[in-house]
Structures are given as structure tokens and as C-alpha cells.
Design a protein around this motif. Structure first.
Motif, PDB file in Angstrom:
ATOM      1  N   LEU A 222      49.054  41.664  50.322  1.00  0.00           N
ATOM      2  CA  LEU A 222      48.190  42.566  49.565  1.00  0.00           C
ATOM      3  C   LEU A 222      48.331  42.223  48.097  1.00  0.00           C
ATOM      4  CD1 LEU A 222      46.353  45.064  49.292  1.00  0.00           C
ATOM      5  CD2 LEU A 222      48.433  46.454  49.163  1.00  0.00           C
ATOM      6  N   GLY A 223      47.208  41.915  47.446  1.00  0.00           N
ATOM      7  CA  GLY A 223      47.321  41.480  46.062  1.00  0.00           C
ATOM      8  C   GLY A 223      46.021  41.604  45.296  1.00  0.00           C
ATOM      9  N   ILE A 224      45.959  40.869  44.183  1.00  0.00           N
ATOM     10  CA  ILE A 224      44.808  40.863  43.280  1.00  0.00           C
ATOM     11  C   ILE A 224      44.046  39.551  43.467  1.00  0.00           C
ATOM     12  CG2 ILE A 224      44.055  40.988  40.879  1.00  0.00           C
ATOM     13  CD1 ILE A 224      46.674  42.352  40.193  1.00  0.00           C
ATOM     14  N   LEU A 225      42.728  39.654  43.569  1.00  0.00           N
ATOM     15  CA  LEU A 225      41.866  38.481  43.695  1.00  0.00           C
ATOM     16  C   LEU A 225      40.853  38.464  42.557  1.00  0.00           C
ATOM     17  CD1 LEU A 225      40.800  36.001  45.320  1.00  0.00           C
ATOM     18  CD2 LEU A 225      39.298  37.609  46.518  1.00  0.00           C
ATOM     19  N   VAL A 226      40.756  37.325  41.878  1.00  0.00           N
ATOM     20  CA  VAL A 226      39.755  37.114  40.832  1.00  0.00           C
ATOM     21  C   VAL A 226      38.950  35.875  41.210  1.00  0.00           C
ATOM     22  CG1 VAL A 226      39.322  36.655  38.397  1.00  0.00           C
ATOM     23  CG2 VAL A 226      41.226  38.143  39.060  1.00  0.00           C
ATOM     24  N   THR A 227      37.631  36.036  41.269  1.00  0.00           N
ATOM     25  CA  THR A 227      36.741  34.946  41.659  1.00  0.00           C
ATOM     26  C   THR A 227      35.647  34.780  40.617  1.00  0.00           C
ATOM     27  OG1 THR A 227      37.104  35.312  44.018  1.00  0.00           O
ATOM     28  CG2 THR A 227      35.142  34.110  43.402  1.00  0.00           C
ATOM     29  N   ASN A 228      35.394  33.537  40.261  1.00  0.00           N
ATOM     30  CA  ASN A 228      34.323  33.228  39.313  1.00  0.00           C
ATOM     31  C   ASN A 228      33.395  32.181  39.917  1.00  0.00           C
ATOM     32  OD1 ASN A 228      33.697  31.033  36.779  1.00  0.00           O
ATOM     33  ND2 ASN A 228      32.975  33.130  36.542  1.00  0.00           N
ATOM     34  N   TYR A 229      32.086  32.457  39.866  1.00  0.00           N
ATOM     35  CA  TYR A 229      31.086  31.493  40.327  1.00  0.00           C
ATOM     36  C   TYR A 229      30.118  31.229  39.174  1.00  0.00           C
ATOM     37  CZ  TYR A 229      27.159  29.381  42.774  1.00  0.00           C
ATOM     38  OH  TYR A 229      26.157  28.532  43.149  1.00  0.00           O
ATOM     39  N   TYR A 230      29.826  29.939  38.959  1.00  0.00           N
ATOM     40  CA  TYR A 230      28.941  29.563  37.864  1.00  0.00           C
ATOM     41  C   TYR A 230      28.060  28.413  38.318  1.00  0.00           C
ATOM     42  CZ  TYR A 230      27.390  28.092  33.210  1.00  0.00           C
ATOM     43  OH  TYR A 230      26.631  27.758  32.119  1.00  0.00           O
ATOM     44  N   GLU A 231      26.761  28.550  38.089  1.00  0.00           N
ATOM     45  CA  GLU A 231      25.795  27.515  38.435  1.00  0.00           C
ATOM     46  C   GLU A 231      24.976  27.180  37.200  1.00  0.00           C
ATOM     47  OE1 GLU A 231      21.952  26.894  41.412  1.00  0.00           O
ATOM     48  OE2 GLU A 231      23.520  28.353  41.927  1.00  0.00           O
ATOM     49  N   ASP A 249      50.089  37.975  45.073  1.00  0.00           N
ATOM     50  CA  ASP A 249      50.509  39.000  46.022  1.00  0.00           C
ATOM     51  C   ASP A 249      51.421  40.009  45.336  1.00  0.00           C
ATOM     52  OD1 ASP A 249      51.068  40.391  48.342  1.00  0.00           O
ATOM     53  OD2 ASP A 249      52.669  39.033  48.942  1.00  0.00           O
ATOM     54  N   TYR A 250      51.177  41.306  45.588  1.00  0.00           N
ATOM     55  CA  TYR A 250      52.020  42.351  45.024  1.00  0.00           C
ATOM     56  C   TYR A 250      53.439  42.312  45.599  1.00  0.00           C
ATOM     57  CZ  TYR A 250      47.926  44.796  43.100  1.00  0.00           C
ATOM     58  OH  TYR A 250      46.801  45.132  42.388  1.00  0.00           O
ATOM     59  N   LEU A 251      53.552  42.037  46.898  1.00  0.00           N
ATOM     60  CA  LEU A 251      54.809  42.248  47.609  1.00  0.00           C
ATOM     61  C   LEU A 251      55.733  41.040  47.566  1.00  0.00           C
ATOM     62  CD1 LEU A 251      53.291  44.033  50.751  1.00  0.00           C
ATOM     63  CD2 LEU A 251      54.119  45.059  48.631  1.00  0.00           C
ATOM     64  N   ASN A 252      55.157  39.842  47.496  1.00  0.00           N
ATOM     65  CA  ASN A 252      55.973  38.624  47.540  1.00  0.00           C
ATOM     66  C   ASN A 252      55.666  37.761  46.325  1.00  0.00           C
ATOM     67  OD1 ASN A 252      57.103  38.899  50.415  1.00  0.00           O
ATOM     68  ND2 ASN A 252      54.898  39.060  50.752  1.00  0.00           N
ATOM     69  N   SER A 253      56.630  37.649  45.443  1.00  0.00           N
ATOM     70  CA  SER A 253      56.513  36.773  44.267  1.00  0.00           C
ATOM     71  C   SER A 253      55.285  37.109  43.434  1.00  0.00           C
ATOM     72  CB  SER A 253      56.477  35.298  44.696  1.00  0.00           C
ATOM     73  OG  SER A 253      57.614  34.956  45.443  1.00  0.00           O
ATOM     74  N   PHE A 254      55.188  38.360  42.982  1.00  0.00           N
ATOM     75  CA  PHE A 254      54.063  38.764  42.143  1.00  0.00           C
ATOM     76  C   PHE A 254      54.032  37.919  40.867  1.00  0.00           C
ATOM     77  CE2 PHE A 254      52.263  41.393  38.715  1.00  0.00           C
ATOM     78  CZ  PHE A 254      51.002  41.606  39.250  1.00  0.00           C
ATOM     79  N   GLY A 255      52.867  37.426  40.515  1.00  0.00           N
ATOM     80  CA  GLY A 255      52.715  36.543  39.364  1.00  0.00           C
ATOM     81  C   GLY A 255      52.647  35.085  39.745  1.00  0.00           C
ATOM     82  N   ASN A 256      53.030  34.763  40.972  1.00  0.00           N
ATOM     83  CA  ASN A 256      52.884  33.393  41.457  1.00  0.00           C
ATOM     84  C   ASN A 256      51.461  33.254  41.989  1.00  0.00           C
ATOM     85  OD1 ASN A 256      53.174  30.849  42.517  1.00  0.00           O
ATOM     86  ND2 ASN A 256      55.192  31.257  43.384  1.00  0.00           N
ATOM     87  N   ILE A 257      50.603  32.527  41.292  1.00  0.00           N
ATOM     88  CA  ILE A 257      49.168  32.555  41.529  1.00  0.00           C
ATOM     89  C   ILE A 257      48.739  31.407  42.455  1.00  0.00           C
ATOM     90  CG2 ILE A 257      46.894  32.475  40.449  1.00  0.00           C
ATOM     91  CD1 ILE A 257      48.169  33.599  37.927  1.00  0.00           C
ATOM     92  N   ASP A 258      48.006  31.771  43.499  1.00  0.00           N
ATOM     93  CA  ASP A 258      47.347  30.777  44.346  1.00  0.00           C
ATOM     94  C   ASP A 258      46.014  30.407  43.699  1.00  0.00           C
ATOM     95  OD1 ASP A 258      49.452  31.211  46.062  1.00  0.00           O
ATOM     96  OD2 ASP A 258      48.327  32.547  47.387  1.00  0.00           O
ATOM     97  N   VAL A 259      45.741  29.110  43.637  1.00  0.00           N
ATOM     98  CA  VAL A 259      44.545  28.610  42.951  1.00  0.00           C
ATOM     99  C   VAL A 259      43.705  27.796  43.931  1.00  0.00           C
ATOM    100  CG1 VAL A 259      43.657  27.210  41.045  1.00  0.00           C
ATOM    101  CG2 VAL A 259      45.784  28.511  40.760  1.00  0.00           C
ATOM    102  N   ASP A 260      42.405  28.030  43.908  1.00  0.00           N
ATOM    103  CA  ASP A 260      41.449  27.227  44.674  1.00  0.00           C
ATOM    104  C   ASP A 260      40.200  27.072  43.800  1.00  0.00           C
ATOM    105  OD1 ASP A 260      39.809  25.948  46.444  1.00  0.00           O
ATOM    106  OD2 ASP A 260      40.101  27.362  48.094  1.00  0.00           O
TER     107      ASP A 260
END
Length: 321
Positions: A222-231, A249-260
Motif C-alpha cells: 500500500l503506497g503512493i503512486l504518481v503517474t505522468n503522461y505527455y504527448e 510503499d508505506y509499509l516497506n522501505s517508505f521513500g524507496n521509489i519504484d520507477v517505470d
């Protein structure tokens, strides 16, 4: 009597002259109710790349590669309500002389988004989003084709959450922020789950190597998701599309950001021929490198997380249907 007839004729003429204006005034006040609008787009394409040598003094191997892609979108709009869904699939292969067939791309993705804004002038939408992603076939660390490092639903990812989305032209520019997003990671293959692949908890073994507790097959976050789309239309028949996702993720290693982050540039030759240049950058601290310990016993171990990157360049055919 004749005066009465005269006045009656004048009244009829006056009424007939004034009637169109009065009808016009009424028509001006008519409010046209908006109607629901459905829009469906389907696109299929194939990108080809081929190299052949005959008595080539510098050497080289004959090769051919192809990527087949199919995308379908369905959009619904009514007043201040929008709903957008899409299915995106790709599969790519490469065949080099005297070498086994290799997979170069593999994706099945489902997206669905609901949005509602409080007024026509508002650029902010209350939004809910669902994203599901997996692959079709086994993946390998070539040239080893006996030990798959990924399979269908191993991994599989699902994001579901709600938040706010900004979009002046929501189909070309959007910024989505969800403070509550559930992320599920599926590893439904027993060997990969026991190895702790893709962030799930690995199996617990006894001293003789027997499994005491099987590996976790579903990991939930459970965490925070930020998505940006630009055309952007860079030039005539040249368009750029950028999609970036950031999750922590709030519960595991908060601040460690997954990037795609994926960038795609399309060069349109005509309605049927195009060229594409793409780049995708990924990082997930939970996705560790899988190391094979014993090929015969199908034993795996975890390495460290690494930045993942892929690049795509192709020329091919595209058709709308």
C-alpha cells in the motif's frame, strides 16, 4: 363590417411577419442536452529488422527479428464523467544464424480509468485507476534456455487506487496522484516463488534442502503512486509519448521509489508504414537478480536489484481496424 375585415387582415399579416422572429427567439433559448459518446480505436502492427550477409569480408551473422503489437482502446464521455480502458499487447522474437530463437519483447497490459470533475471549467478530476500487467511466455537469461527466470503471472502486477488527476487536455497531458494505491505482485510459479523472485518472501528450507515453508506467491503493498503522461507533436508526422510511473510503499522501505519510465517516438511515413524509436527505464528494489545455483536441481538464489533498461528501434506496418 368592412373595417373589421381590414383590421383582421392587418392582424394576420402582422402575426405572420412576427411569427418567425418569435420562433427564432424560442429556438435560441433551447438547451441541447449532451449525449453519451463512445469511441473505440484498434491498432495492430509489426516491426521488422533483417540483416543478411553473403561473402561479407567483415564477417557477421544473418538475423531476423519481429515485434507484433496489438492495442485496443475504448473511451466513454458524458458531461463531466470520463472512462477510458485499453488493452496493450506485444511479443517480439529474434532469430540469429545457428542460435536458438530468442524472445525480445513480451507484454500483456490492461488499463482502466474513471474520472469525474465538478464543473466544465475545472481541470482536476476525481479519479480511480486499475492497471494489470504480465507476460505471455517464459523468459530466459540467454544462452541458458533450461531455467526460466520469468513466466506467465510470474511476475504479474496489479495497481488499484484513487486520487486526483490534472488534465487540461486529458488525452494528451495528465498528472495523476494517488495517495492510496494497492499494489499486488504475483509469482505463481513454485520454483520462482521459492527463490523469492520479484520481491516475494522466499521459501524456508531445512538442513537437507527440503521445503519447510513454501515461498510467497502474492505480495501486497500500500503506497503512493504518481503517474505522468505527455504527448507532443514534435514535427509533421513525428510524435513523442512519455509515460512515467513512480511508486513508494508505506509499509516497506517508505521513500524507496519504484520507477517505470517509457518514451516512444513515432515517425509516420503514411497510413500503413511507420518507424518507432523507444526507450524504457525501470527500477524496483524488490526485483532482485536471479542467480542459478544448480541447474540440475533447479535451485535459485537472489542477487541485488539493478536498473533495467531496454531500447527499441523498428520499421514496420500498422493498420487500424
Amino acid at each position: 363590417m368592412k373595417y373589421n375585415i381590414f383590421f383582421l387582415l392587418c392582424f394576420i399579416v402582422q402575426f405572420s411577419i412576427a411569427q418567425p422572429d418569435s420562433l427564432y427567439i424560442k429556438k435560441k433559448n433551447i438547451v441541447v442536452e449532451p449525449t453519451p459518446k463512445w469511441e473505440n480505436k484498434n491498432k495492430g502492427g509489426i516491426d521488422l529488422n533483417e540483416v543478411a550477409f553473403v561473402n561479407w569480408s567483415s564477417g557477421g551473422s544473418n538475423s531476423i527479428s519481429a515485434i507484433l503489437s496489438v492495442k485496443s482502446t475504448l473511451d466513454y464521455t458524458y458531461r463531466d464523467f470520463v472512462w477510458s480502458s485499453s488493452i496493450n499487447s506485444r511479443y517480439g522474437i529474434n532469430q540469429q544464424e545457428s542460435q536458438p530463437l530468442k524472445k525480445t519483447d513480451d507484454l500483456f497490459e490492461l488499463n482502466s480509468s474513471l474520472g469525474y470533475r465538478r464543473s466544465k471549467n475545472s481541470k482536476w478530476y476525481y479519479s480511480a485507476r486499475l492497471n494489470f500487467k504480465t507476460q505471455f511466455a517464459n523468459g530466459y537469461s540467454y544462452p541458458d534456455t533450461s531455467n526460466p527466470i520469468s513466466k506467465f503471472m510470474a511476475p504479474g502486477y496489479m495497481f488499484f487506487g484513487g486520487g486526483m488527476e490534472y488534465g487540461k487536455d486529458i488525452k494528451r497531458l495528465s498528472l495523476y496522484v494517488s495517495p492510496l494505491t494497492f499494489k499486488s505482485t504475483f509469482v505463481l510459479d513454485e520454483n520462482l516463488a521459492n527463490a523469492g523472485a520479484f520481491g516475494v518472501s522466499p521459501a524456508i528450507y531445512d538442513d537437507e534442502g527440503n521445503v519447510l515453508v513454501p515461498g510467497e506467491k502474492v505480495r501486497e503493498e500500500l503506497g503512493i503512486l504518481v503517474t505522468n503522461y505527455y504527448e507532443l507533436d514534435v514535427a509533421k508526422n513525428v510524435s513523442l509519448k512519455s509515460t512515467a510511473n513512480f511508486y513508494t510503499d508505506y509499509l516497506n522501505s517508505f521513500g524507496n521509489i519504484d520507477v517505470d519510465w517509457e518514451v516512444l517516438v513515432d515517425f509516420k511515413v503514411n497510413n500503413f508504414i511507420k518507424a518507432s524509436l523507444g526507450s524504457q527505464l525501470k527500477y524496483d528494489n524488490d526485483v532482485k537478480t536471479v542467480v542459478v545455483i544448480d541447474e540440475d536441481a533447479d535451485e535459485y538464489a537472489q542477487g541485488g536489484a539493478k536498473v533495467q533498461w531496454r531500447q527499441l528501434l523498428g520499421v514496420g506496418f500498422v493498420v487500424d481496424f
